[in-house]
Design an enzyme around this catalytic site. Structure first.
Site, mmCIF file in Angstrom:
data_model
loop_
_atom_site.group_PDB
_atom_site.id
_atom_site.type_symbol
_atom_site.label_atom_id
_atom_site.label_comp_id
_atom_site.label_asym_id
_atom_site.label_seq_id
_atom_site.Cartn_x
_atom_site.Cartn_y
_atom_site.Cartn_z
ATOM 1 N N HIS A 157 50.081 -16.129 -14.465
ATOM 2 C CA HIS A 157 49.726 -17.506 -14.862
ATOM 3 C C HIS A 157 50.827 -18.502 -14.520
ATOM 4 O O HIS A 157 50.581 -19.706 -14.519
ATOM 5 C CB HIS A 157 49.423 -17.555 -16.368
ATOM 6 C CG HIS A 157 48.141 -16.861 -16.725
ATOM 7 N ND1 HIS A 157 46.972 -17.537 -16.972
ATOM 8 C CD2 HIS A 157 47.839 -15.547 -16.832
ATOM 9 C CE1 HIS A 157 46.005 -16.669 -17.234
ATOM 10 N NE2 HIS A 157 46.504 -15.451 -17.164
ATOM 11 N N ASP A 365 55.044 -25.791 -12.649
ATOM 12 C CA ASP A 365 53.986 -25.288 -13.529
ATOM 13 C C ASP A 365 53.061 -24.410 -12.707
ATOM 14 O O ASP A 365 52.768 -24.735 -11.549
ATOM 15 C CB ASP A 365 53.178 -26.478 -14.093
ATOM 16 C CG ASP A 365 52.718 -26.256 -15.531
ATOM 17 O OD1 ASP A 365 52.475 -25.094 -15.887
ATOM 18 O OD2 ASP A 365 52.611 -27.241 -16.276
#
Ligand code: ADQ
Length: 459
Positions: A157, A365
């Site tokens: 992720h 991110d």
């Protein structure tokens, strides 16, 4: 249909909407196959034995939730230590914040081994396993060493760092080699895939078997980007539900004379929150017409408060917000509203819809789901503008956002000004294109494409 087994550090009850889109999406697939979800219980046992933990199982509808406790020593070295003080900072390019304490790796290995040992007897021959995130990189290798033959996929992720940054981790080769025990490795973006490929070419003398498969470290693995999406229909429904509508109306009435800018994050150093405040300050300085009007609402939920870097961040942020309010505020206008709290999920779409500008400005991110939620919550007839860091995985997909470099304070202030001034027709055109892409690549698409690829990997 094979039974799906999901393994992640933490679990959520997929029947509860508060669990969020990811848990619901995984829950849907688990429900369809009467699946098993395995992970840490969240319990920390004081004085327990390292590498040992009690297994608990319970049913959530058709899904079995199986969780294991961790003793204090395992929790501190596996979770706080290796996962969150080595892998999290390094994978977000923050070598300066990494703590390469040599004792952490033993705990990380021990917990992954224990998870494998506890999970193995629960598995059936034709199960398909899906392991999530950086806490569990070596899990497949541990399972394989115990004889597990089932198909195993892994999804990361967070970002995959470039090879030279990865190489700063003393165990980098072991970590990357571990990934070759999976049949499929899913990453968030094409940039991540290229970092992975470059690493294994340089360090593992990888050969390309075909466009998606690499042979290195004595194994073969399929590597692909599967950018995670949100549940667009569910988030749209939430946007029109009473709680979100009430939040939207309250914000609209309360700030009727203002233009709202919104940031919602976990208070994490990867999210670029202080950089955002600096850019907002620059906006007020360079474009004085925004004074007494533009109001930045920042909701930053507490996270890993017991790690030093987070306490420093909190202090820095409080200082920056206080200074902007002190220097620019008026008796009836507070430029920055900073709230160190989680807001209820059902209120998030209302906040997003009330904001003329969504500020999603991470320094790095994996994807960033807030960017996607902000777009979906907008009124298509009068949408707000997303200002998005080029360093978020989401920037590969969301090209019609205003892409910014969060390190460039002036540039970011200019982009925020552009967002505040953008004509309606341009806002609508950008929003339509963003929505089409978010619908096409929603969380259900993500889950199905990963599982299809896993089912056919190596055939
Ligand atoms: P996170 O780093 O947690 O996830 P993100 O993708 O932004 O980040 O998801 C956060 C979720 O929590 C969103 O649904 C958001 O609405 C919610 N949230 C965040 N702060 C909140 C607050 N203060 N109050 C209420 N809700 C809040 C990791 C990776 C990301 C990746 C996801 C999914 O770091 O890059 O997108 O996993 O793969």
């Amino acid at each position: 249909m094979s039974r799906l087994v999901v393994i992640s550090n933490r679990l959520a009850d997929p029947r509860k909407p508060a669990a969020g889109g990811l848990a619901v999406a995984l829950g849907e697939a688990l429900n369809q196959t009467g699946g098993l979800w395995f992970g840490w219980s969240g319990n920390v046992v004081e004085g327990g034995t390292p590498g040992e933990g009690e297994l608990h199982t319970r049913q959530a509808g058709a899904v079995t939730l199986a969780t294991v406790d961790l003793c204090r020593e395992d929790h501190d070295s596996y979770y706080h230590g290796y996962s969150n003080s080595v892998l999290w900072p390094v994978f977000h390019y923050r070598l300066d914040l990494a703590d390469f304490n040599a004792s952490y790796i033993a705990g990380y290995r021990r917990v992954n081994q224990m998870f494998a040992r506890k999970l193995l007897p629960l598995l059936r021959e034709d199960d398909i396993l899906w392991v999530h995130d950086y806490h569990l990189i070596p899990l497949a290798a541990e399972l394989r060493a115990m004889g597990c033959k089932q198909r195993i996929g892994f999804f990361l992720h967070i970002p995959m760092p470039p090879p030279l940054i990865m190489a700063a981790i003393p165990q980098h080769e072991w970590l990357m080699r571990s990934l070759f025990a999976y049949d499929l490795v899913g990453l968030q973006s094409e940039a991540d895939v290229s970092h992975f490929t470059r690493y294994v070419r340089n360090e593992g003398s990888a050969e390309e078997v075909d466009a998606q498969r690499l042979r290195a470290f004595g194994g073969t693995v399929q590597v692909q980007a599967f950018p995670i999406g949100i549940d667009v229909d569910e988030f749209t429904r939430l946007t029109h539900a009473p709680d979100a509508v009430e939040t939207y109306e309250n914000m609209r009435d309360e700030y009727s004379r203002r233009r709202l800018l919104l940031g919602i994050d976990r208070l994490d150093y990867s999210k670029g929150i202080p950089h955002r405040v600096r850019a907002f300050r620059e906006l007020l300085d360079r474009y004085p017409e925004n004074r007494d009007s533009a109001t930045l609402i920042m909701i930053a939920s507490p996270t890993r408060d017991d790690v030093n870097a987070y306490a420093d961040l909190r202090q820095e942020l409080e200082g920056l917000c206080g200074a902007v309010n002190g220097d620019y505020g008026e008796l009836d206008w507070m430029p920055v509203r900073y709230i160190h709290r989680m807001v209820a999920r059902k209120r998030v779409p209302g906040l997003c819809r009330a904001a003329a500008v969504g500020l999603v400005t991470p320094l790095r991110d994996g994807m960033n789901l807030v960017a996607k939620e902000y777009v979906v919550a907008q009124d298509p007839d009068d949408p707000g503008v997303l200002v998005l860091s080029r360093f978020a995985g989401a920037a590969e997909q969301l090209k019609e956002a205003l892409l910014v470099n969060p390190y460039d304070t002036q540039g970011m202030a200019d982009s925020i000004q552009q967002a505040l001034q953008m004509p309606l027709a341009e806002r609508q055109a950008r929003h339509q294109k963003l929505m089409a892409r978010l619908r096409e690549h929603d969380v259900h698409w993500w889950r199905k494409s990963f599982l299809n690829a896993l089912q056919t990997a190596d055939d």
